[in-house]
Enzyme design. Structure first.
Site, PDB file in Angstrom:
ATOM      1  N   ASP A 148      20.020  16.370 -38.013  1.00  0.00           N
ATOM      2  CA  ASP A 148      18.904  15.047 -37.692  1.00  0.00           C
ATOM      3  C   ASP A 148      18.970  13.416 -38.162  1.00  0.00           C
ATOM      4  O   ASP A 148      18.030  13.074 -38.542  1.00  0.00           O
ATOM      5  CB  ASP A 148      18.137  15.657 -39.510  1.00  0.00           C
ATOM      6  CG  ASP A 148      18.148  16.757 -39.612  1.00  0.00           C
ATOM      7  OD1 ASP A 148      17.384  17.627 -38.378  1.00  0.00           O
ATOM      8  OD2 ASP A 148      17.572  17.916 -40.792  1.00  0.00           O
ATOM      9  N   CYS A 149      20.096  13.078 -37.287  1.00  0.00           N
ATOM     10  CA  CYS A 149      20.343  12.154 -37.726  1.00  0.00           C
ATOM     11  C   CYS A 149      20.055  11.070 -36.040  1.00  0.00           C
ATOM     12  O   CYS A 149      20.331  10.180 -36.179  1.00  0.00           O
ATOM     13  CB  CYS A 149      21.737  11.822 -37.677  1.00  0.00           C
ATOM     14  SG  CYS A 149      23.533  11.881 -36.533  1.00  0.00           S
TER      15      CYS A 149
ATOM     16  N   GLN B 271      29.026  19.947 -29.490  1.00  0.00           N
ATOM     17  CA  GLN B 271      29.835  20.841 -30.210  1.00  0.00           C
ATOM     18  C   GLN B 271      29.931  22.094 -29.782  1.00  0.00           C
ATOM     19  O   GLN B 271      31.149  23.031 -30.383  1.00  0.00           O
ATOM     20  CB  GLN B 271      29.287  20.866 -31.609  1.00  0.00           C
ATOM     21  CG  GLN B 271      27.799  21.382 -32.122  1.00  0.00           C
ATOM     22  CD  GLN B 271      26.652  20.882 -31.192  1.00  0.00           C
ATOM     23  OE1 GLN B 271      26.642  19.580 -30.943  1.00  0.00           O
ATOM     24  NE2 GLN B 271      25.524  21.240 -32.248  1.00  0.00           N
TER      25      GLN B 271
ATOM     26  N   GLU C  24      24.523  18.351 -27.619  1.00  0.00           N
ATOM     27  CA  GLU C  24      24.868  19.544 -28.353  1.00  0.00           C
ATOM     28  C   GLU C  24      26.242  19.969 -28.098  1.00  0.00           C
ATOM     29  O   GLU C  24      26.910  20.684 -27.431  1.00  0.00           O
ATOM     30  CB  GLU C  24      24.333  21.263 -28.701  1.00  0.00           C
ATOM     31  CG  GLU C  24      22.578  20.655 -28.283  1.00  0.00           C
ATOM     32  CD  GLU C  24      21.733  20.836 -29.605  1.00  0.00           C
ATOM     33  OE1 GLU C  24      23.166  20.447 -31.112  1.00  0.00           O
ATOM     34  OE2 GLU C  24      20.956  20.636 -30.199  1.00  0.00           O
TER      35      GLU C  24
END
Ligand SMILES: [Zn+2]
Length: 234
Positions: free
Chosen positions: A12-13, A89, A87
């Protein structure tokens, strides 16, 4: 000089929004790039942002070799100036090393975007390797907020309404596989993460306490309480 940059933060950042904006800015200056993502909420091969923007993307499978993808493009006469990698990560450490090699040996700018730590507050393997190798690690300027209004620094996993701190590292989507449990995520400040105080828990506490539990005394650390265990642990 090309760079490997890691934009890291909580959910959400605005990381995916920033990824799309950066792609747009570079494209507008005539630079040629490739967009990658993995397990995006909108499905395979799409980079989507919560604001409703999206862009087609190459889905990063574990077997994908970034070096080979770019070399193949170059062999086909398509010069690549930069990569957008969302994404990140979820990428393997070996894939992160391939990205670093593209920066060093082919002078390609690589902009990676990812969540730093999982719902257990432990680094994702892809994020760990990026922190180790990146020229720069940046925190996006838009801050995600905890329900209390403080800057959110942690991602909580909520299974059927209860926050859990154990379970598989990656559970994407709303429903865990093979289980009817509803899996959601919520960003929290560290205080409320450590106290397992999600917005739902805060609301139920406030019903009895008459006030929202901003006071930490009303949110005891869960030390001696039995741990809540996720439904995916079995
Ligand atoms: Zn908070």
């Amino acid at each position: 000089m090309a760079e490997l940059v890691f934009f890291s933060g909580t959910m959400d950042c605005g990381k995916s929004t920033l990824a799309l904006q950066l792609d747009h800015n570079h494209r507008a200056r005539g630079r040629r790039g490739l967009v990658f993502t993995k397990l995006d909420r909108a499905g395979a091969a799409v980079l989507s942002s919560r604001l409703g923007l999206s862009h087609e993307a190459i889905e990063v499978e574990d077997s994908l070799d970034f070096w080979e993808v770019v070399v193949e493009q170059a062999t086909g006469g398509r010069v690549i100036d930069y990569l957008i990698c969302d994404e990140a990560q979820f990428y393997t450490p070996v894939q992160v090393e391939q990205l670093a090699r593209l920066v060093d040996e082919m002078n390609i700018d690589v902009f990676t975007f990812g969540i730093t730590a999982d719902f257990r507050a432990q680094l994702f393997p892809g994020s760990r390797r990026l922190i180790e190798l990146a020229d720069r690690t940046q925190v996006p300027q838009v801050e995600a907020l905890c329900w209390c209004g403080k800057r959110a620094t942690h991602n909580a996993r909520v299974v059927d309404g209860d926050m859990v701190v154990e379970g598989e590292q990656v559970v994407v989507g709303d429903t865990a596989q093979g289980s009817p449990a509803v899996v959601e995520y919520e960003v929290l400040c560290r205080r409320h993460y450590m106290r397992r105080m999600t917005s739902h828990a805060a609301r139920s506490q406030s019903a009895s306490a008459q006030v929202l539990p901003f006071d930490l005394d009303l949110c005891p650390l869960p030390g001696s309480q039995p741990r809540q265990v996720g439904m995916m642990d079995t």
